[in-house]
Design a protein around this motif. Structure first.
Motif, PDB file in Angstrom:
ATOM      1  N   THR A 290       1.141   4.507   1.796  1.00 14.64           N
ATOM      2  CA  THR A 290       0.622   5.862   1.852  1.00 14.64           C
ATOM      3  C   THR A 290      -0.914   5.862   1.785  1.00 14.64           C
ATOM      4  O   THR A 290      -1.565   6.708   2.385  1.00 14.64           O
ATOM      5  CB  THR A 290       1.189   6.742   0.741  1.00 14.64           C
ATOM      6  N   GLN A 291      -1.507   4.938   1.043  1.00 14.00           N
ATOM      7  CA  GLN A 291      -2.962   4.842   0.938  1.00 14.00           C
ATOM      8  C   GLN A 291      -3.571   4.307   2.234  1.00 14.00           C
ATOM      9  O   GLN A 291      -4.668   4.690   2.616  1.00 14.00           O
ATOM     10  CB  GLN A 291      -3.372   3.951  -0.221  1.00 14.00           C
ATOM     11  N   SER A 292      -2.871   3.432   2.902  1.00 11.24           N
ATOM     12  CA  SER A 292      -3.409   2.865   4.137  1.00 11.24           C
ATOM     13  C   SER A 292      -3.288   3.821   5.293  1.00 11.24           C
ATOM     14  O   SER A 292      -3.951   3.683   6.308  1.00 11.24           O
ATOM     15  CB  SER A 292      -2.748   1.538   4.448  1.00 11.24           C
ATOM     16  N   GLU A 293      -2.463   4.819   5.201  1.00 16.60           N
ATOM     17  CA  GLU A 293      -2.301   5.774   6.283  1.00 16.60           C
ATOM     18  C   GLU A 293      -3.364   6.765   6.218  1.00 16.60           C
ATOM     19  O   GLU A 293      -4.190   7.331   6.210  1.00 16.60           O
ATOM     20  CB  GLU A 293      -0.950   6.481   6.196  1.00 16.60           C
TER      21      GLU A 293
ATOM     22  N   GLU B 108       8.900  -1.995  -4.911  1.00 16.26           N
ATOM     23  CA  GLU B 108       9.081  -1.058  -3.801  1.00 16.26           C
ATOM     24  C   GLU B 108       8.178   0.163  -3.966  1.00 16.26           C
ATOM     25  O   GLU B 108       7.605   0.665  -2.985  1.00 16.26           O
ATOM     26  CB  GLU B 108      10.550  -0.627  -3.706  1.00 16.26           C
ATOM     27  N   GLN B 109       8.029   0.612  -5.214  1.00 10.75           N
ATOM     28  CA  GLN B 109       7.159   1.762  -5.473  1.00 10.75           C
ATOM     29  C   GLN B 109       5.709   1.414  -5.147  1.00 10.75           C
ATOM     30  O   GLN B 109       4.996   2.209  -4.502  1.00 10.75           O
ATOM     31  CB  GLN B 109       7.296   2.182  -6.941  1.00 10.75           C
ATOM     32  N   LEU B 110       5.248   0.240  -5.556  1.00  9.43           N
ATOM     33  CA  LEU B 110       3.874  -0.177  -5.259  1.00  9.43           C
ATOM     34  C   LEU B 110       3.681  -0.356  -3.761  1.00  9.43           C
ATOM     35  O   LEU B 110       2.628  -0.020  -3.216  1.00  9.43           O
ATOM     36  CB  LEU B 110       3.544  -1.481  -6.002  1.00  9.43           C
ATOM     37  N   GLN B 111       4.684  -0.870  -3.085  1.00 11.55           N
ATOM     38  CA  GLN B 111       4.602  -1.058  -1.639  1.00 11.55           C
ATOM     39  C   GLN B 111       4.499   0.288  -0.939  1.00 11.55           C
ATOM     40  O   GLN B 111       3.716   0.449   0.005  1.00 11.55           O
ATOM     41  CB  GLN B 111       5.828  -1.836  -1.150  1.00 11.55           C
ATOM     42  N   GLN B 112       5.252   1.272  -1.385  1.00  9.77           N
ATOM     43  CA  GLN B 112       5.168   2.603  -0.798  1.00  9.77           C
ATOM     44  C   GLN B 112       3.801   3.228  -1.052  1.00  9.77           C
ATOM     45  O   GLN B 112       3.237   3.905  -0.189  1.00  9.77           O
ATOM     46  CB  GLN B 112       6.277   3.516  -1.360  1.00  9.77           C
TER      47      GLN B 112
END
Length: 181
Positions: free
Chosen positions: A178-181, A170-174
């Motif tokens: 955030t990087q893709s935004e 979940e942390q990696l997914q978040q």
């Protein structure tokens, strides 16, 4: 060689011993027929059958059923046998309760599981609250508690590892979001 009548009585006692879950030996010397019938009627609802038996015939019936662990010394004096066919605890309770009201009746012994019980053990058996189902439930509960704890202890590290891996995913997914935004 026993007479045919005695041989038939031995067979009858052997069959009752084989069928019964408990056989409680009591001494009813001095009871009147009326008192004996009252005893029979008190214990009949618990599927307990009361019968006067000769010690020699009862001992031979026990030997015929290969009850080797039964103490032969319990077959002495005047003997009345209470055969309990359903619940050992209920039968013991019915007999012990019936004996408390009588000064003439004496608890001698019992045969349970191929072994003889002392009068003290029969009284202890009668004191089990809730009867046999309650005792079985307590045994299962006593066994289940430690097994459940052991299972939890053994599965805890794997379960905790799964929680850590899930939290990291979940942390990696978040972080990706955030990087893709």
């Amino acid at each position: 060689m026993p007479t045919p009548a005695k041989a038939a009585k031995i067979e009858e006692l052997a069959e009752k011993l084989a069928r019964s879950r408990i056989a409680i030996l009591i001494q009813t010397q001095g009871l009147s027929v009326k008192e004996m019938n009252e005893l029979r009627s008190k214990v009949r609802p618990m599927n307990v059958e009361v019968q006067v038996a000769k010690n020699t015939l009862l001992r031979l019936a026990a030997e015929r059923n290969q009850l080797a662990d039964v103490d032969p010394n319990i077959f002495h004096g005047q003997t009345t046998v209470a055969f309990g066919y359903d619940d050992e605890v209920a039968a013991a309770k019915a007999i012990v309760d019936s004996l408390q009201n009588s000064n003439m009746v004496v608890l001698k012994a019992a045969i349970l599981g191929g072994r003889s019980l002392t009068p003290e053990r029969v009284e202890a058996l009668a004191k089990i609250s809730g009867g046999k189902p309650s005792a079985q439930a307590q045994l299962v509960g006593g066994l289940q508690g430690p097994l459940s704890t052991t299972y939890s202890l053994l599965t805890a590290p794997l379960r905790d590892l799964c929680y850590v891996l899930q939290a990291r995913a979940e942390q990696l997914q978040q972080q990706q979001q955030t990087q893709s935004e």
